[in-house]
Motif scaffolding. Structure first.
Motif, PDB file in Angstrom:
ATOM      1  N   UNK A  85       1.292  -1.322  -0.688  1.00  0.00           N
ATOM      2  CA  UNK A  85      -0.478  -0.008   0.244  1.00  0.00           C
ATOM      3  C   UNK A  85       0.587   1.641  -0.114  1.00  0.00           C
ATOM      4  N   UNK A  86       1.890   1.061   0.642  1.00  0.00           N
ATOM      5  CA  UNK A  86       3.006   2.430   1.063  1.00  0.00           C
ATOM      6  C   UNK A  86       3.490   3.049  -0.515  1.00  0.00           C
ATOM      7  N   UNK A  87       3.680   1.188  -0.911  1.00  0.00           N
ATOM      8  CA  UNK A  87       4.502   2.036  -2.224  1.00  0.00           C
ATOM      9  C   UNK A  87       3.018   2.532  -3.083  1.00  0.00           C
ATOM     10  N   UNK A  88       2.201   1.941  -3.859  1.00  0.00           N
ATOM     11  CA  UNK A  88       0.879   2.205  -4.316  1.00  0.00           C
ATOM     12  C   UNK A  88       0.628   3.639  -4.090  1.00  0.00           C
ATOM     13  N   UNK A  89       1.050   4.160  -2.958  1.00  0.00           N
ATOM     14  CA  UNK A  89       0.015   5.374  -2.111  1.00  0.00           C
ATOM     15  C   UNK A  89       1.862   6.469  -2.447  1.00  0.00           C
ATOM     16  N   UNK A  90       2.949   5.824  -2.888  1.00  0.00           N
ATOM     17  CA  UNK A  90       3.287   6.665  -3.782  1.00  0.00           C
ATOM     18  C   UNK A  90       3.254   7.624  -4.918  1.00  0.00           C
ATOM     19  N   UNK A  91       2.350   7.019  -5.575  1.00  0.00           N
ATOM     20  CA  UNK A  91       2.067   7.251  -7.415  1.00  0.00           C
ATOM     21  C   UNK A  91       2.993   6.110  -8.151  1.00  0.00           C
ATOM     22  N   UNK A  92       3.438   4.791  -7.330  1.00  0.00           N
ATOM     23  CA  UNK A  92       4.658   4.162  -8.486  1.00  0.00           C
ATOM     24  C   UNK A  92       3.618   3.375  -9.229  1.00  0.00           C
ATOM     25  N   UNK A  93       4.320   2.794  -9.907  1.00  0.00           N
ATOM     26  CA  UNK A  93       2.759   2.070 -11.297  1.00  0.00           C
ATOM     27  C   UNK A  93       3.106   0.984 -11.101  1.00  0.00           C
ATOM     28  N   UNK A  94       2.479   0.124 -11.241  1.00  0.00           N
ATOM     29  CA  UNK A  94       2.449  -1.661 -11.048  1.00  0.00           C
ATOM     30  C   UNK A  94       3.444  -2.243 -11.750  1.00  0.00           C
ATOM     31  N   UNK A  95       4.251  -1.620 -11.987  1.00  0.00           N
ATOM     32  CA  UNK A  95       5.248  -2.588 -12.162  1.00  0.00           C
ATOM     33  C   UNK A  95       6.120  -2.430 -11.199  1.00  0.00           C
ATOM     34  N   UNK A  96       6.189  -0.982 -10.721  1.00  0.00           N
ATOM     35  CA  UNK A  96       6.858  -0.479  -9.342  1.00  0.00           C
ATOM     36  C   UNK A  96       6.552  -0.996  -8.261  1.00  0.00           C
ATOM     37  N   UNK A 101       8.110  -4.018  -8.489  1.00  0.00           N
ATOM     38  CA  UNK A 101       9.274  -4.910  -7.933  1.00  0.00           C
ATOM     39  C   UNK A 101       9.904  -4.098  -6.757  1.00  0.00           C
ATOM     40  N   UNK A 102       9.230  -2.406  -6.099  1.00  0.00           N
ATOM     41  CA  UNK A 102       9.971  -2.396  -4.755  1.00  0.00           C
ATOM     42  C   UNK A 102       8.712  -2.848  -4.135  1.00  0.00           C
ATOM     43  N   UNK A 103       7.073  -3.845  -3.798  1.00  0.00           N
ATOM     44  CA  UNK A 103       6.610  -3.351  -2.567  1.00  0.00           C
ATOM     45  C   UNK A 103       6.919  -4.721  -2.390  1.00  0.00           C
TER      46      UNK A 103
END
Lengths: 270, 263
Positions: free
Chosen positions: A177-188, A191-193
């Motif tokens: 959720x935190x990665x999504x909340x930064x505005x990251x794309x699905x691919x990010x 790879x990050x979350x």
């Protein structure tokens, strides 16, 4: 009702009387099935042959000892083939299993229909034994290493994908959720979350499967799919028991070595 | 209040989950730049859902939510992500990615501005990296950049979470239970840090808190949420015991020691 009153005190028992009865009936049934199976097996066995098994074993052992060290020179090439079948098969399986796992995991699949298809592919891969895959691919590709690699790959895809998608389904949702909340794309987000969370099980599962594949690739040769199994088959058929024992010793050493490597790798990534 | 000053304007915000359970019953909230708003209320009142509806982690069912005048409810895909970049979010301390380093966690605040392959190769623009170092120093984690996140204490983890959100250079900060699982001293330090950083950057903040004491201490304004409805709104000084009973239900709110019963 496990709780009942007796002389004004509450008595608690784990199971209801009916539950106890069902439990005993279940055990009795299991015992009956066991006895029936034992009888059927006994009727289908020629006990004369079983009775002299110890003599046969002693005889076989006597022919196997000592192993034939001179035969080793012929074995290096098929041994190398065996390691290659296992390693390349595992690599190809990993490449196919990673996307499949993300399509099959409930929390990363793009659509439930895709998930069902991916699960079906995983089950089909897992339900067919490596040796059967090998028979199929020897027919398709002809005998040799390629058929062995394909057999190992096809069987391993399901194994790796299943364990991996279960790991994906168990990840913590907060970091995602935190990665999504930064505005990251699905691919990010992937790879990050998600990927860092499943990385240890990804490596663990892959190396574990490689370890299994080293053992499995020693037998695919029995049906012509390359590797040291070819030599084993030839030696057994020619009744060269000292060669057979040489092969078994070498396979044993190789398996010990691969287990040592996989244990080291798993320790390193945790 | 000038129009430009108004960072967030929520009108008649509703959220129902599949199955028809409505958890937010039409909320109206306004937020100015530099204002620290705290939302309190019992577990299940809808505090977390409210924050997640604002940045679209949970899709709202109806209503309007304007960020600097532009509607952000119902955005999809790239537009949604562009709106999220302007909204920083701070979670409970567990929301770091454990196996990544402190620097990777902080830099993930820039993912919305970074292409997939650059982020995959960890090649962030030098300005972003410099900003990350500056923020790490500001939150008191200088020299920790190569430490893996799971090697940090709860308070340190939360500082990384704060740095990650602030690296987005957000206009609005959503803060969800930032002090849950922290000891009282660390909780106050974290709240003070948040308060200072919000003031330095003239940020609008909505923070969910369980601790009424902390809410009184650090907020400009408090909203009490009960079962998806705003039942209190006012300055910290207006939050009386009877208001607390309206928000949480009847309870003896006195903080003195319980009187000796035998006396």
């Amino acid at each position: 009702m496990p709780v009942r009153e007796e002389n004004a005190t509450k008595v608690w028992q784990r199971r209801t009387p009916r539950g106890r009865l069902a439990l005993w009936a279940g055990w009795a049934l299991a015992l009956a099935v066991l006895v029936a199976c034992a009888r059927q097996i006994s009727e289908g066995t020629l006990w004369v042959f079983v009775a002299d098994a110890h003599r046969q074993a002693a005889d076989l052992l006597a022919r196997m000892v000592p192993p034939d060290p001179g035969y080793m020179g012929v074995l290096w090439r098929p041994l190398w083939d065996t390691v290659n079948i296992a390693t390349l098969g595992t690599l190809l399986a990993v490449a196919a299993a990673v996307p499949l796992a993300f399509l099959a995991a409930k929390n990363t699949t793009p659509h439930p229909a895709v998930r069902q298809t991916a699960l079906l592919m995983i089950v089909s891969s897992r339900s067919i034994n490596t040796l059967i895959w090998a028979i199929l691919f020897v027919i398709l590709f002809g005998p040799g290493v390629v058929a062995g690699i394909a057999a190992i790959t096809l069987r391993s895809i399901g194994f790796i994908a299943k364990l991996l998608y279960e790991a994906v389904e168990e990840i913590a949702v907060d970091p995602v959720e935190a990665i999504r909340a930064t505005g990251g794309s699905p691919g990010q987000v992937l790879t990050y979350g998600i990927f860092p969370q499943v990385f240890p099980s990804f490596v663990g599962v892959s190396v574990f499967r490689w370890d299994i594949n080293i053992r499995e690739s020693t037998i695919v040769g029995l049906v012509g799919a390359g590797g040291i199994g070819l030599q084993l088959d030839a030696s057994v058929n020619a009744l060269r028991w000292s060669q057979v024992s040489t092969i078994l010793v070498i396979v044993f050493l190789m398996v010990v070595f691969s287990e040592w490597i996989s244990a080291r790798v798993r320790k390193a990534v945790l | 209040m000038s129009g430009n000053d108004k960072v967030l304007q929520i009108r008649a915000l509703r959220k129902s989950y599949p199955g028809g359970v409505e958890v937010l019953h039409g909320l109206d909230i306004d937020l100015r730049a530099g204002e620290f708003l705290t939302v309190i209320g019992p577990s299940g009142a809808g505090k977390s859902t409210l924050l997640r509806c604002i940045n679209g982690l949970v899709p709202a069912s109806a209503g309007s939510c304007r960020l600097r005048g532009a509607e952000i409810l119902g955005l999809r895909g790239a537009e949604m992500r562009a709106a999220r970049r302007r909204i920083g979010m701070i979670f409970q301390a567990h929301a770091l990615v454990d196996r990544l380093t402190v620097m990777e966690n902080v830099l993930s605040g820039r993912l919305g501005y970074t292409g997939f392959w650059s982020s995959w190769a960890r090649r962030f623009p030098p300005g972003d990296v410099a900003g990350a170092f500056r923020l790490l120093e500001r939150v008191g984690l200088e020299g920790y950049e190569d430490r893996r996140a799971d090697r940090l204490s709860g308070g340190q983890r939360q500082r990384v979470g704060i740095a990650r959100a602030l690296l987005q250079s957000p206009e609005l900060l959503l803060v969800d239970e930032p002090t849950a699982s922290l000891d009282p001293k660390t909780a106050r330090q974290i709240m003070r840090l948040l308060r200072e950083l919000a003031a330095e950057n003239n940020l609008a903040v909505i923070a969910n808190l369980h601790d009424v004491g902390l809410a009184r201490m650090f907020s400009d304004r408090i909203i009490g949420l009960n079962a998806g409805t705003i039942v209190f709104e006012g300055a910290p000084g207006e939050l009386t015991d009877s208001e607390l009973s309206t928000i949480y239900g009847e309870e003896d709110w006195s903080t003195e020691e319980v009187a000796d019963v035998s006396a």
